[in-house]
Scaffold this motif. Structure first.
Motif, PDB file in Angstrom:
ATOM      1  N   LYS A 170       0.833  -1.212   0.000  1.00  0.00           N
ATOM      2  CA  LYS A 170       0.000   0.000   0.000  1.00  0.00           C
ATOM      3  C   LYS A 170       0.862   1.253   0.000  1.00  0.00           C
ATOM      4  O   LYS A 170       0.580   2.212  -0.723  1.00  0.00           O
ATOM      5  CB  LYS A 170      -0.920   0.010   1.207  1.00  0.00           C
ATOM      6  CG  LYS A 170      -2.057  -0.963   1.127  1.00  0.00           C
ATOM      7  CD  LYS A 170      -2.909  -0.867   2.384  1.00  0.00           C
ATOM      8  CE  LYS A 170      -3.971  -1.935   2.399  1.00  0.00           C
ATOM      9  NZ  LYS A 170      -4.762  -1.892   3.645  1.00  0.00           N
ATOM     10  N   ASP A 171       1.906   1.259   0.824  1.00  0.00           N
ATOM     11  CA  ASP A 171       2.798   2.416   0.877  1.00  0.00           C
ATOM     12  C   ASP A 171       3.526   2.619  -0.450  1.00  0.00           C
ATOM     13  O   ASP A 171       3.680   3.755  -0.912  1.00  0.00           O
ATOM     14  CB  ASP A 171       3.819   2.256   1.997  1.00  0.00           C
ATOM     15  CG  ASP A 171       3.220   2.441   3.370  1.00  0.00           C
ATOM     16  OD1 ASP A 171       2.108   3.007   3.463  1.00  0.00           O
ATOM     17  OD2 ASP A 171       3.867   2.010   4.356  1.00  0.00           O
ATOM     18  N   LEU A 172       3.963   1.539  -1.044  1.00  0.00           N
ATOM     19  CA  LEU A 172       4.659   1.632  -2.333  1.00  0.00           C
ATOM     20  C   LEU A 172       3.718   2.157  -3.410  1.00  0.00           C
ATOM     21  O   LEU A 172       4.098   3.013  -4.217  1.00  0.00           O
ATOM     22  CB  LEU A 172       5.225   0.269  -2.728  1.00  0.00           C
ATOM     23  CG  LEU A 172       6.007   0.215  -4.027  1.00  0.00           C
ATOM     24  CD1 LEU A 172       7.231   1.107  -3.935  1.00  0.00           C
ATOM     25  CD2 LEU A 172       6.411  -1.207  -4.335  1.00  0.00           C
ATOM     26  N   TRP A 173       2.491   1.655  -3.420  1.00  0.00           N
ATOM     27  CA  TRP A 173       1.511   2.119  -4.405  1.00  0.00           C
ATOM     28  C   TRP A 173       1.201   3.604  -4.202  1.00  0.00           C
ATOM     29  O   TRP A 173       1.098   4.363  -5.169  1.00  0.00           O
ATOM     30  CB  TRP A 173       0.249   1.285  -4.316  1.00  0.00           C
ATOM     31  CG  TRP A 173      -0.778   1.698  -5.311  1.00  0.00           C
ATOM     32  CD1 TRP A 173      -1.939   2.339  -5.055  1.00  0.00           C
ATOM     33  CD2 TRP A 173      -0.719   1.528  -6.733  1.00  0.00           C
ATOM     34  NE1 TRP A 173      -2.624   2.568  -6.219  1.00  0.00           N
ATOM     35  CE2 TRP A 173      -1.891   2.092  -7.268  1.00  0.00           C
ATOM     36  CE3 TRP A 173       0.207   0.970  -7.586  1.00  0.00           C
ATOM     37  CZ2 TRP A 173      -2.154   2.091  -8.632  1.00  0.00           C
ATOM     38  CZ3 TRP A 173      -0.055   0.971  -8.946  1.00  0.00           C
ATOM     39  CH2 TRP A 173      -1.223   1.526  -9.450  1.00  0.00           C
ATOM     40  N   ARG A 182       1.933   6.542  -6.947  1.00  0.00           N
ATOM     41  CA  ARG A 182       0.822   7.357  -7.421  1.00  0.00           C
ATOM     42  C   ARG A 182       1.038   8.839  -7.116  1.00  0.00           C
ATOM     43  O   ARG A 182       0.773   9.699  -7.952  1.00  0.00           O
ATOM     44  CB  ARG A 182      -0.463   6.871  -6.770  1.00  0.00           C
ATOM     45  CG  ARG A 182      -1.702   7.407  -7.416  1.00  0.00           C
ATOM     46  CD  ARG A 182      -2.936   6.847  -6.780  1.00  0.00           C
ATOM     47  NE  ARG A 182      -2.833   7.050  -5.326  1.00  0.00           N
ATOM     48  CZ  ARG A 182      -3.475   6.340  -4.430  1.00  0.00           C
ATOM     49  NH1 ARG A 182      -4.271   5.369  -4.805  1.00  0.00           N
ATOM     50  NH2 ARG A 182      -3.337   6.585  -3.143  1.00  0.00           N
ATOM     51  N   GLU A 183       1.565   9.130  -5.934  1.00  0.00           N
ATOM     52  CA  GLU A 183       1.727  10.527  -5.529  1.00  0.00           C
ATOM     53  C   GLU A 183       2.877  11.204  -6.257  1.00  0.00           C
ATOM     54  O   GLU A 183       2.774  12.346  -6.683  1.00  0.00           O
ATOM     55  CB  GLU A 183       1.969  10.579  -4.017  1.00  0.00           C
ATOM     56  CG  GLU A 183       2.073  11.978  -3.467  1.00  0.00           C
ATOM     57  CD  GLU A 183       2.251  11.969  -1.963  1.00  0.00           C
ATOM     58  OE1 GLU A 183       2.960  12.842  -1.457  1.00  0.00           O
ATOM     59  OE2 GLU A 183       1.695  11.070  -1.301  1.00  0.00           O
TER      60      GLU A 183
END
Length: 50
Positions: free
Chosen positions: A6-9, A13-14
């Motif tokens: 989740k953090d990597l995604w 994305r950001e």
């Protein structure tokens, strides 16, 4: 483990670092292959029997 994904995604994305996605996928694939191929630790002992 899911939190890392989740953090990597969220990072990808950001920051708009979409070019990192194929690199990460290749590294994960190679890592999985290394782990699966290193599971044959018994192979050297089997060769000495024959």
């Amino acid at each position: 483990m899911p939190e890392i994904i989740k953090d990597l995604w969220a990072f990808l994305r950001e920051r708009k670092k979409w070019w990192l996605l194929p690199v990460i996928l290749i590294l994960v694939t190679v890592g999985i292959l290394l782990v699966l191929s290193s599971g044959t630790a018994v192979a050297p002992f089997v060769y000495t029997l024959f």
